[in-house]
Write a protein that holds these residues in place. Structure first.
Motif, mmCIF file in Angstrom:
data_model
loop_
_atom_site.group_PDB
_atom_site.id
_atom_site.type_symbol
_atom_site.label_atom_id
_atom_site.label_comp_id
_atom_site.label_asym_id
_atom_site.label_seq_id
_atom_site.Cartn_x
_atom_site.Cartn_y
_atom_site.Cartn_z
ATOM 1 N N ALA A 15 63.782 9.680 34.359
ATOM 2 C CA ALA A 15 63.012 9.115 33.250
ATOM 3 C C ALA A 15 63.496 7.699 32.933
ATOM 4 N N ARG A 16 64.805 7.501 33.019
ATOM 5 C CA ARG A 16 65.333 6.152 32.780
ATOM 6 C C ARG A 16 64.918 5.212 33.907
ATOM 7 N N ALA A 17 64.994 5.708 35.146
ATOM 8 C CA ALA A 17 64.615 4.880 36.295
ATOM 9 C C ALA A 17 63.136 4.504 36.224
ATOM 10 N N LYS A 18 62.358 5.374 35.603
ATOM 11 C CA LYS A 18 60.933 5.139 35.423
ATOM 12 C C LYS A 18 60.696 3.978 34.465
ATOM 13 N N GLY A 19 61.702 3.678 33.652
ATOM 14 C CA GLY A 19 61.556 2.575 32.710
ATOM 15 C C GLY A 19 61.278 3.010 31.292
ATOM 16 N N LEU A 20 61.471 4.297 30.992
ATOM 17 C CA LEU A 20 61.281 4.744 29.608
ATOM 18 C C LEU A 20 62.491 4.324 28.773
#
Lengths: 314, 361
Positions: free
Chosen positions: A210-215
């Motif tokens: 989720a962090r890598a997704k940019g959230l």
């Protein structure tokens, strides 16, 4: 979903049936002296026999049990035999239930709100100040017998905050301390479990994705972590109901609240079988209902809980 | 010089890197001690290429690339060096706000274990939708259609049905496709694949590798593969970087590194491939263990495990020596003053093969 709910409901009813049967039988094992109250010494054996016979206690146990279920299905809880002789149990309870209900619901709501907020706060500041404070609180509540801090609250906090020491119905301030006392235990367990599940979720791989997704962290907290941590919390709802009931039994007599809690202790001591049975029926229905609601909530929120028995998709 | 490698050279020679890491040092704080995980590693990444970073566990492959996205664990930080991307120095990024400009939108990542990389309580459609809404600015039906198209692109049949299913209803390979779909949905320029096939079985591995290759073409991606599977590397990589103890010790085109390796660690790594073993002889394995990163490393980090190490290897850290414009290695063996050292048998054979292929053409 419907099938699962019905199945769980069926199981709940069976559990309830077993619980009240056991309580019914246990009550019949108690010594017979209890049924006569103060006047025991003055009665001769024949009088005693007559009284017991009139109460139906000399019938074979299965007849008594059958009669009990028959009345129960008709909605007849029987009449009190010692506590307030010949007054219907339903009538005695009618006056008491509202108090216990208000305090119980109030305490559960309060502990849910306070416990979950505290848990989130602790998880977010893991290892830091608020986490330590919260952990201290949880340890204290679990280590110290409830009666100690109940009394402490009643004796000292009433003094410091100038709150009334006993419950008075039309004085809203006198509701505060009993409510707080009742919710302390389950607040602690909600906070502990909420923290634990939040921390668990935060360490999972999907958070990294989720962090890598940019959230943003905030979005991840709200959309992913909080929701996922909340699901297993549903199973603690029944436990919180039990804690509140256990607390109410003591607290109601401590603050002289005219609720059901004090009544149960009284009724058991004086062997008022119909009254005890009715109270146990109410309390166990509540906890079993809590379990039922907890399971249904879990099934709603977690798609992995298989509702029917066609093997997993793994 | 070899013809294919000349083509490769031309492909790279006049290009500017889209991402350029220079002398990056990454440290971690572990129980009060400081560990240096990456020791002045440098790397240039060119538009449209597939770069594979290979190395054993703990060599710092993952840590190095995670620093491009600000995904280091909380106790780690970029101590010095620069990571240039589009005029930003990612090494200096501190706040979440800065990183949100890069994560997903510019650089996305595919993780190793698809079994745990997805949120179990959200439909996969929703999880892909999140990325589409965030990075492509689409809403409602339009966004959903994009998700369905991406699902089709990653080879998930019946996307309309799959959209509303949960991760537990997918097999491992299918989940990895979903994870790839999520990263594609961010429409990044660079895709980092952190051991994308390690957790999958062999037949699925080949499919996923093929899928990534197809997607690279369709979406014009630049891909960094992190792996210790040289089989995967041979299939996908244009260039290979060999990593040891937090540094890239050799980097070159896939062919150069496979057929003309220069660094003793690369020699050792290739010699341990079963395919290169000599029948009847025990399979080669590298003696010893990687250095302890808590200690400061003097000289060449691989020297203690290298039977052919020179004296200077224990004293002074070698700089990069160029073998060709695209191929360089950090070893004193390439210094003109170095004594002639014979590589292991397996490597000699590889060089011969390369030579004969060359002459056959």
């Amino acid at each position: 979903m419907l099938k699962y709910s019905l199945k769980r409901l069926g199981q709940s009813v069976i559990t309830l049936f077993i619980v009240i049967t056991i309580v019914f039988l246990l009550m019949r094992l108690m010594p017979e002296e209890g049924y006569f109250g103060q006047g025991y010494e003055k009665l001769d054996p024949i009088q005693r026999e007559t009284i017991l016979k009139n109460l139906g206690l000399r019938d074979p146990i299965y007849v008594q049990l059958g009669r009990f279920y028959r009345d129960l299905i008709r909605g007849n809880l029987g009449v009190s035999i010692v506590y307030r002789p010949r007054v219907p149990v339903a009538e005695i309870l009618k006056a008491k239930i509202p108090y216990s209900l208000y305090f119980g619901l109030g305490a559960i709501t309060l502990s849910l709100l306070a416990g979950i907020s505290l848990g989130i706060l602790m998880a977010r500041s893991k290892g830091k100040f608020w986490d330590r404070i919260g952990t201290g609180y949880v340890v204290f509540i679990n280590a110290v017998p409830a009666a100690v801090y109940y009394l402490f609250l009643q004796l000292y906090v009433t003094n410091i905050l100038k709150l009334p020491i006993l419950f008075k119905e039309n004085n809203p301030v006198s509701w505060i301390l009993p409510l707080v006392s009742m919710s302390l235990g389950s607040t602690a367990s909600y906070a502990m479990w909420m923290r634990r599940y939040m921390v668990d979720e935060l360490n999972k791989d999907y958070i990294l994705l989720a962090r890598a997704k940019g959230l943003s962290n905030k979005t991840i907290m709200v959309r992913h972590v909080f929701r996922n941590a909340f699901v297993p919390m549903a199973q603690y709802l029944p436990m919180s109901i039990l804690l509140v009931i256990a607390g109410s039994i003591y607290i109601e007599s401590l603050y002289s609240i005219p609720g059901m809690g004090g009544l149960l202790v009284d009724a058991i001591q004086r062997q008022d079988n119909p009254l005890v049975q009715a109270l146990v029926l109410i309390y166990s229905s509540l906890s079993i209902a809590g379990l039922f609601i907890g399971d249904i909530l879990m099934a709603i929120f977690d798609p992995r809980i298989k509702l029917e028995n066609h093997g997993g998709a793994r | 010089m070899h013809s294919i490698s000349r083509e490769m050279e031309e492909k790279y020679i006049n290009q500017h890197p889209i991402l350029s890491a220079k002398d990056v040092v990454i440290k971690f704080n572990l129980r009060g001690h400081t560990l240096t995980a990456i020791r002045e590693a440098s790397l240039d990444l060119y538009e449209g290429e597939s770069l594979a970073i290979v190395g054993e566990s703990g060599s710092g492959k993952s840590v190095f690339v995670k620093s491009f996205m600000g995904l280091l664990d909380k106790n780690g930080w970029v101590d010095s060096g620069t990571i240039n991307y589009k005029g930003y120095d990612l090494g200096k990024f501190k706040t979440e706000k800065e990183w949100l400009r890069i994560r997903g939108k510019e650089i996305a990542m595919v993780f190793q274990d698809p079994m745990t990389a997805l949120n179990p309580l959200k439909t996969i459609g929703k999880q892909i939708l999140e990325a589409v809404e965030l990075h492509q600015g689409l809403r409602g039906q339009e966004a959903k259609n994009t998700v369905l198209e991406i699902l089709r692109d990653v080879g998930i049949s019946n996307p309309m049905v799959r959209y509303n299913q949960y991760p537990h209803e997918f097999s491992g390979g299918m989940r990895q496709r979903v994870v790839i779909a999520i990263s594609i949905a961010c429409s990044p320029r660079i895709l980092i694949c952190d051991e994308p096939t390690t957790a999958l079985d062999v037949t699925i591995q080949a499919q996923i590798i093929q899928l990534l290759k197809n997607l690279q073409k369709k979406y014009k991606l630049t891909i960094i593969y992190i792996t210790h599977d040289l089989g995967v590397v041979a299939k996908v990589a244009d260039r290979i970087g060999v990593m040891y103890a937090g540094d890239i010790v050799e980097i070159g085109t896939s062919e150069e590194v496979f057929y003309n390796p220069q660094h003793p660690y690369t020699w050792a790594l290739l010699s341990s491939l079963p395919q290169l073993g000599i029948k009847g002889e025990p399979l080669y394995s590298i003696k010893g263990t990687p250095p302890n990163l808590f200690n400061e490393i003097r000289g060449d980090a691989f020297a203690p495990r290298n039977p052919r190490a020179l004296k200077i290897d224990f004293e002074l850290r070698p700089p990069y020596f160029s073998v060709s414009p695209t191929h360089r290695a950090k070893t004193w063996l390439l210094d003109p003053r170095a004594p002639k050292v014979e590589p292991p048998e397996a490597i000699k054979k590889l060089r011969e093969q390369w030579g004969s292929e060359c002459c056959g053409k």
